[in-house]
Design a protein around this motif. Structure first.
Motif, PDB file in Angstrom:
ATOM      1  N   ALA A 153       0.865  -1.190   0.000  1.00  0.00           N
ATOM      2  CA  ALA A 153       0.000   0.000   0.000  1.00  0.00           C
ATOM      3  C   ALA A 153       0.895   1.231   0.000  1.00  0.00           C
ATOM      4  O   ALA A 153       1.923   1.257   0.679  1.00  0.00           O
ATOM      5  N   HIS A 154       0.498   2.211  -0.783  1.00  0.00           N
ATOM      6  CA  HIS A 154       1.337   3.401  -0.942  1.00  0.00           C
ATOM      7  C   HIS A 154       0.510   4.657  -1.055  1.00  0.00           C
ATOM      8  O   HIS A 154      -0.661   4.615  -1.401  1.00  0.00           O
ATOM      9  N   ILE A 155       1.202   5.775  -0.832  1.00  0.00           N
ATOM     10  CA  ILE A 155       0.709   7.064  -1.299  1.00  0.00           C
ATOM     11  C   ILE A 155       1.466   7.353  -2.585  1.00  0.00           C
ATOM     12  O   ILE A 155       2.696   7.251  -2.628  1.00  0.00           O
ATOM     13  N   HIS A 156       0.714   7.632  -3.626  1.00  0.00           N
ATOM     14  CA  HIS A 156       1.306   7.965  -4.926  1.00  0.00           C
ATOM     15  C   HIS A 156       1.128   9.455  -5.209  1.00  0.00           C
ATOM     16  O   HIS A 156       0.120  10.050  -4.851  1.00  0.00           O
ATOM     17  N   PHE A 157       2.110  10.019  -5.864  1.00  0.00           N
ATOM     18  CA  PHE A 157       1.997  11.412  -6.336  1.00  0.00           C
ATOM     19  C   PHE A 157       2.983  11.640  -7.476  1.00  0.00           C
ATOM     20  O   PHE A 157       4.128  11.216  -7.414  1.00  0.00           O
ATOM     21  N   PRO A 159       4.045   8.078  -9.441  1.00  0.00           N
ATOM     22  CA  PRO A 159       4.867   7.047  -8.784  1.00  0.00           C
ATOM     23  C   PRO A 159       4.607   6.977  -7.269  1.00  0.00           C
ATOM     24  O   PRO A 159       3.938   7.836  -6.698  1.00  0.00           O
ATOM     25  N   ILE A 160       5.176   5.939  -6.654  1.00  0.00           N
ATOM     26  CA  ILE A 160       5.095   5.791  -5.199  1.00  0.00           C
ATOM     27  C   ILE A 160       5.916   6.904  -4.540  1.00  0.00           C
ATOM     28  O   ILE A 160       7.067   7.134  -4.916  1.00  0.00           O
ATOM     29  N   VAL A 161       5.324   7.573  -3.552  1.00  0.00           N
ATOM     30  CA  VAL A 161       6.111   8.534  -2.774  1.00  0.00           C
ATOM     31  C   VAL A 161       6.222   8.130  -1.301  1.00  0.00           C
ATOM     32  O   VAL A 161       7.145   8.565  -0.616  1.00  0.00           O
ATOM     33  N   VAL A 216      -4.047   7.308  -2.497  1.00  0.00           N
ATOM     34  CA  VAL A 216      -3.728   6.070  -1.783  1.00  0.00           C
ATOM     35  C   VAL A 216      -4.095   4.885  -2.667  1.00  0.00           C
ATOM     36  O   VAL A 216      -5.192   4.849  -3.245  1.00  0.00           O
ATOM     37  N   VAL A 217      -3.164   3.924  -2.777  1.00  0.00           N
ATOM     38  CA  VAL A 217      -3.427   2.712  -3.553  1.00  0.00           C
ATOM     39  C   VAL A 217      -3.045   1.492  -2.724  1.00  0.00           C
ATOM     40  O   VAL A 217      -1.944   1.427  -2.171  1.00  0.00           O
ATOM     41  N   ILE A 218      -3.971   0.555  -2.606  1.00  0.00           N
ATOM     42  CA  ILE A 218      -3.674  -0.752  -2.005  1.00  0.00           C
ATOM     43  C   ILE A 218      -3.619  -1.764  -3.140  1.00  0.00           C
ATOM     44  O   ILE A 218      -4.534  -1.826  -3.971  1.00  0.00           O
ATOM     45  N   HIS A 219      -2.550  -2.534  -3.177  1.00  0.00           N
ATOM     46  CA  HIS A 219      -2.312  -3.456  -4.286  1.00  0.00           C
ATOM     47  C   HIS A 219      -2.595  -4.910  -3.878  1.00  0.00           C
ATOM     48  O   HIS A 219      -2.584  -5.240  -2.702  1.00  0.00           O
ATOM     49  N   GLY A 220      -2.737  -5.759  -4.868  1.00  0.00           N
ATOM     50  CA  GLY A 220      -2.919  -7.192  -4.633  1.00  0.00           C
ATOM     51  C   GLY A 220      -4.330  -7.643  -4.958  1.00  0.00           C
ATOM     52  O   GLY A 220      -5.263  -7.329  -4.235  1.00  0.00           O
TER      53      GLY A 220
END
Ligand SMILES: [Cu+2]
Length: 252
Positions: free
Chosen positions: A75-79, A111-113, A165-169
Motif C-alpha cells: 500500500a502506498h501514497i502515490h503522487f 509514482p510511489i512517494v 492512496v493505492v492498495i495493491h494485490g
C-alpha cells in the motif's frame, strides 16, 4: 475523549480562517479518501484513509476490507507532479487486457512517494517490501502509523489534495492466492496479481460541513475527531495542546 473532541472542534473555525488568511504557503492540514475498487480489478471491497500533515511528517490512518485474505498487500501514497491526481479509469488500460496494472495507473496517480509499511523504511524503496505490509486477515486491513518523514514537496502535494492512496494485490482467477502466468510490471519474479492495484482513493481536503456535524459523509465520528485535531495543528502556537489531544485520542 468527548471533552477533547469538543475543544478540538471549537478550535477548528479559527484554524480554518487562519489557513485561508495564510494562503497556500500554510501547508499543514488533513486530507482523506474513500477507497474504491480499481476498474477491472474485480475486487469487491472498500475502505477509508486519512493523512494529517505537520511540517515534513505525516500520520496515516487507513482501514479497508474485501481484499484477498492472508496475503500481503503493498500500500502506498502515490503522487506525480504530471499525474492527474486521481484514481485510474478503465481507459488507462493501455494493453486492453481488461485489468489495470500499476504502471497503467501511473498517468492517474504517479509514482510511489510513501510506502505504508508497518515497520521500518517508508520510502519508495520499500514499495514491494512484502514482509512489512499488512496481510489482510479476513480480507481486512487496519493501519495507523505516525511520524512518517516525507520530502517537503510531498508534504505539500498531500496537503494540496494531489496524492492518491493505492492498495495493491488482486485475485483475478479467484484461486485464493497470487498466481497466474502474467508477470508483475514492477517485479517479474511476482505474478501481476500480487502488485495490480486493488483499492484506490484520492486524498482530498475534508469538506467543512462534515466536520462541523461530526456525522454523515464518509468521514465518520472518529475520523472527524482526527480531522479536528489536525485542524488544531494549523494553529501552530497551540503545539502542546495538539500533542496532548493526540495522546488522548490514541488512548481512547
Ligand atoms: Cu502503490
Amino acid at each position: 475523549m468527548r471533552t477533547t473532541r469538543k475543544i478540538a472542534t471549537a478550535t477548528f473555525g479559527a484554524a480554518a480562517m487562519l489557513a485561508l488568511a495564510a494562503g497556500p504557503a500554510f501547508a499543514d492540514g488533513s486530507v482523506n479518501a474513500n477507497l474504491k475498487p480499481v476498474p477491472g480489478s474485480e475486487v469487491n471491497g472498500s475502505g477509508t484513509a486519512m493523512v494529517s500533515v505537520t511540517g515534513d511528517t505525516i500520520t496515516v490512518t487507513m482501514a479497508a476490507m474485501g481484499l484477498l485474505p492472508d496475503n500481503p498487500h503493498a500500500a502506498h501514497i502515490h503522487f506525480g507532479a504530471d499525474a492527474r491526481h486521481e484514481c485510474p479509469v478503465i481507459g488507462d488500460d493501455a494493453n486492453k487486457d481488461g485489468h489495470l496494472n500499476t504502471t497503467e495507473g501511473g498517468p492517474a496517480y504517479g509514482p510511489i512517494v510513501v510506502s505504508l509499511t508497518k515497520t521500518g523504511d517508508t520510502s519508495a524503496a520499500s514499495g514491494l517490501a512484502v514482509d512489512r505490509f499488512d496481510t489482510a486477515q479476513g480480507g481486512k486491513i487496519s493501519y495507523e502509523r505516525g511520524s512518517i518523514q516525507v520530502a517537503p514537496e510531498v508534504a505539500d502535494a498531500i496537503s494540496k489534495g494531489q496524492s492518491v492512496v493505492v492498495i495493491h494485490g488482486v485475485d483475478h482467477d479467484h484461486d485464493g492466492k497470487y498466481s497466474g502466468d502474467t508477470k508483475s510490471d514492477l517485479d517479474p519474479s511476482l505474478p501481476t496479481e500480487a502488485t495490480d492495484p486493488a483499492l484506490c482513493g484520492a486524498l482530498r481536503a475534508a469538506p467543512t460541513g462534515g466536520m462541523a456535524t461530526g456525522d454523515g459523509g464518509a468521514a465518520g465520528g472518529s475520523n472527524a475527531a482526527l480531522i479536528a485535531v489536525g485542524a488544531t495543528a494549523l494553529l501552530g502556537a497551540a503545539g502542546t495542546g495538539v500533542v496532548a489531544a493526540r495522546r488522548r485520542r490514541v488512548e481512547a
